[in-house]
Design an enzyme around this catalytic site. Structure first.
Site, short mmCIF file in Angstrom:
data_model
loop_
_atom_site.label_atom_id
_atom_site.label_comp_id
_atom_site.label_asym_id
_atom_site.label_seq_id
_atom_site.Cartn_x
_atom_site.Cartn_y
_atom_site.Cartn_z
N SER A 194 0.58 -4.63 0.62
CA SER A 194 0.31 -3.41 -0.16
C SER A 194 -1.18 -3.33 -0.51
CB SER A 194 1.12 -3.42 -1.45
OG SER A 194 2.50 -3.54 -1.19
N ALA A 195 -1.64 -2.12 -0.78
CA ALA A 195 -3.03 -1.93 -1.23
C ALA A 195 -3.20 -2.58 -2.60
CB ALA A 195 -3.34 -0.44 -1.31
#
Ligand code: SAH
Length: 210
Positions: free
Chosen positions: A54-55
């Site tokens: 994930s970012a």
């Protein structure tokens, strides 16, 4: 992007405690070697097997919504490369524990290697279908789900401690990040729109939706 610029930008989204936890985790040790130069870009990156890390801002926002404290016992569903688990491990500290379930065996192995090289001892990676939770260590103070479900899986509601909290993306093409609190009853609030890979399992989707 340089690490300090990424960290600075996170201050727009989340509490200082979460910013500091993110800043202590070496994300370059969790991304594939050929993508290391991009480790501090604020975006998801491929980790193989059709999955993504994930970012950083999404990990930070989920940790902030989860309201993690020292000593808590946390269940993560969708451990991937172990990065998000490492940030949560920073927030619960050495007296807390993160149990992270991942369904792809190669990713469990990768996450274990990554967590070891970064020095995290309070994360256990478990191979299995996380839509069933992880009964062996239930109940949990917090549950963090990193893949999008068709609905909130019943076993996860059951394995949440009274007073506990869960963050979970729900939906397929259009997804909402939900904050679930359990007291006398289950309360659900929508935090924001998000994009996650599908949660695949008995109480999840039967197959990828894209
Ligand atoms: N938290 C991760 C993000 C991983 S992406 C990180 O920091 O890298 C979501 C992960 O959920 C994928 O690795 C996918 O394989 C996993 N997943 C999907 N369905 C699952 C299930 N039922 N149980 C456990 N893991 C699941």
């Amino acid at each position: 992007m340089r690490k300090d610029r990424l960290i600075e930008s996170l201050r727009n989204y989340v509490s200082e405690r979460v910013v500091e936890a993110v800043s202590r985790v070496p994300r370059e040790l969790f991304v594939p070697e050929e993508l290391r130069a991009m480790a501090y870009e604020d975006r998801p990156l491929p980790i193989g097997y059709g999955q993504t890390i994930s970012a950083p801002h999404m990990v930070a926002i989920m940790c902030d919504l989860l309201d993690l404290h020292e000593g808590m016992k946390v269940l993560e569903v969708g451990g991937g490369c172990g990065y998000h688990a490492a940030v949560m491990a920073e927030l619960v500290g050495p007296s807390g524990q993160v149990y992270s379930v991942e369904r792809i065996p190669e990713l469990v192995e990768m996450a274990r290697r990554n967590l070891e090289s970064a020095g995290y001892r309070n994360v256990s990676m478990i191979l299995g279908d996380g839509t069933l939770g992880y009964k062996e260590q239930a109940p949990y103070d917090r549950i963090s789900v990193a893949a999008s479900a068709p609905d909130i899986p019943e076993p996860l509601k059951e394995q949440l401690r009274p007073g506990g909290r869960m963050v979970i993306p729900v939906g397929s093409y259009s997804q909402d990040l939900l904050v679930v609190t359990k007291n006398h009853e289950i309360r659900v609030e929508r935090a924001m729109g998000v994009i996650f890979v599908p949660l695949i399992g008995e109480y999840g989707f039967k197959d990828a939706f894209w």
